[in-house]
Design an enzyme around this catalytic site. Structure first.
Site, PDB file in Angstrom:
ATOM      1  N   HIS A  31     -35.657  26.095 -38.167  1.00  0.00           N
ATOM      2  CA  HIS A  31     -34.312  26.430 -37.722  1.00  0.00           C
ATOM      3  C   HIS A  31     -33.679  27.368 -38.745  1.00  0.00           C
ATOM      4  CE1 HIS A  31     -30.591  26.331 -35.708  1.00  0.00           C
ATOM      5  NE2 HIS A  31     -29.957  25.569 -36.574  1.00  0.00           N
ATOM      6  N   HIS A  43     -24.875  28.974 -37.627  1.00  0.00           N
ATOM      7  CA  HIS A  43     -26.186  29.073 -36.976  1.00  0.00           C
ATOM      8  C   HIS A  43     -26.038  28.930 -35.470  1.00  0.00           C
ATOM      9  CE1 HIS A  43     -26.566  24.449 -37.336  1.00  0.00           C
ATOM     10  NE2 HIS A  43     -25.531  24.767 -38.073  1.00  0.00           N
ATOM     11  N   CYS A 155     -32.547  30.896 -32.641  1.00  0.00           N
ATOM     12  CA  CYS A 155     -31.820  30.843 -33.913  1.00  0.00           C
ATOM     13  C   CYS A 155     -32.305  31.891 -34.908  1.00  0.00           C
ATOM     14  CB  CYS A 155     -31.928  29.446 -34.525  1.00  0.00           C
ATOM     15  SG  CYS A 155     -33.626  28.889 -34.840  1.00  0.00           S
TER      16      CYS A 155
END
Length: 269
Positions: A31, A43, A155
């Site tokens: 991530h 994010h 992401c």
């Protein structure tokens, strides 16, 4: 520059505007986000169980971008997270989700890039200045980054756009994600190339396959591919507000960065 063997860093080593990430699911996927200082990260997330939306067990297996939802809210950032998906701000601890901290590296050499066998850790593309990166991140925190897509707009795509302002123009290719580019290159090297039949030895097969994998990763990198354009964040948000179609379907415009996250058109010769 982070080392070849590992991109892991200490918290004291990161600064506002850095692209950071943390591995999920036993290093299957990572991530990514943009650190903005004061132990806070911006994010791009997708709600748990909806990463790919297949309606299968894969939706539960791939939870790389979702935040922990069990237990009491985080005392530092729980009040900031009024949604569990989209562009959000959370503290570094919630972003890491119990994992280690890693730094994504920019403007690496071709040799360094190829030495990093795992994708999603570095790029040949150069980063814009930290103030421009933070401006883009803050702007999209308020305005969104379109629809989340594991294969087109995830992401890592979010973080790379924040750092470079680059978007993929063609609608038929994957996004800017080095992780997915590596998977595509690996599949192509093993399953799709007739070159793997040119050798009968195990060593020769390994050399051919690894060479094709490296070439596939290299040509897919945002720093060398030709189907990218630099798009100022304000124009990107305006486009999404008018038309929910992907930014890759916009009319092509090659441009320089103007030093403020903007775009100066360049005429073709």
């Amino acid at each position: 520059m982070v080392g070849v063997l590992s991109n892991q860093v200490d918290r004291m080593d990161i600064a506002a505007g850095d692209h950071i990430y943390s591995w999920r699911t036993t290093y299957l996927y990572a991530h990514h986000g943009i650190y903005i200082g004061d132990a806070m990260v911006i994010h791009f997330t997708k709600a748990a169980g909806h990463e790919i939306g297949t309606g299968t067990l894969l939706d539960r297996f791939l939870f790389s971008s979702s935040l922990a939802t069990e237990g009491p809210p985080c005392q530092k950032c729980g009040h900031l997270i009024n949604k569990q998906q989209g562009v959000i701000t959370s503290c570094l601890d919630c972003f890491l989700y119990g994992g280690n901290l890693y730094m994504f590296d920019y403007a690496v050499s071709a040799a360094f890039f190829l030495a990093k066998a795992r994708g999603g850790t570095c790029t040949l593309a150069a980063s814009d200045p930290a103030d421009v990166v933070i401006h883009r991140a803050q702007h999209l925190l308020n305005n969104g980054f379109g629809m989340y897509s594991l294969f087109k707009n995830n992401c890592e795509d979010f973080a790379i756009y924040r750092k470079t302002g680059l978007l993929v123009e063609t609608s038929f290719s994957v996004g800017r994600s080095g992780q997915l580019a590596s998977l595509t290159a690996a599949f192509s090297a093993v399953a799709s190339s007739p070159l793997r039949f040119l050798t009968t030895s195990a060593g020769g097969l390994a050399i051919v396959t690894s060479g094709m994998y490296s070439v596939g990763r290299y040509v897919s990198d945002i720093g060398v591919r030709r189907d990218v354009i630099k798009v100022p964040v304000e124009r990107l948000v305006e486009h999404w507000s008018r038309d929910p179609a992907p930014a890759s379907q916009q009319r092509r415009q090659e441009c320089h960065g103007d030093g403020h996250g903007g775009c100066v058109p360049v005429s073709r010769s």
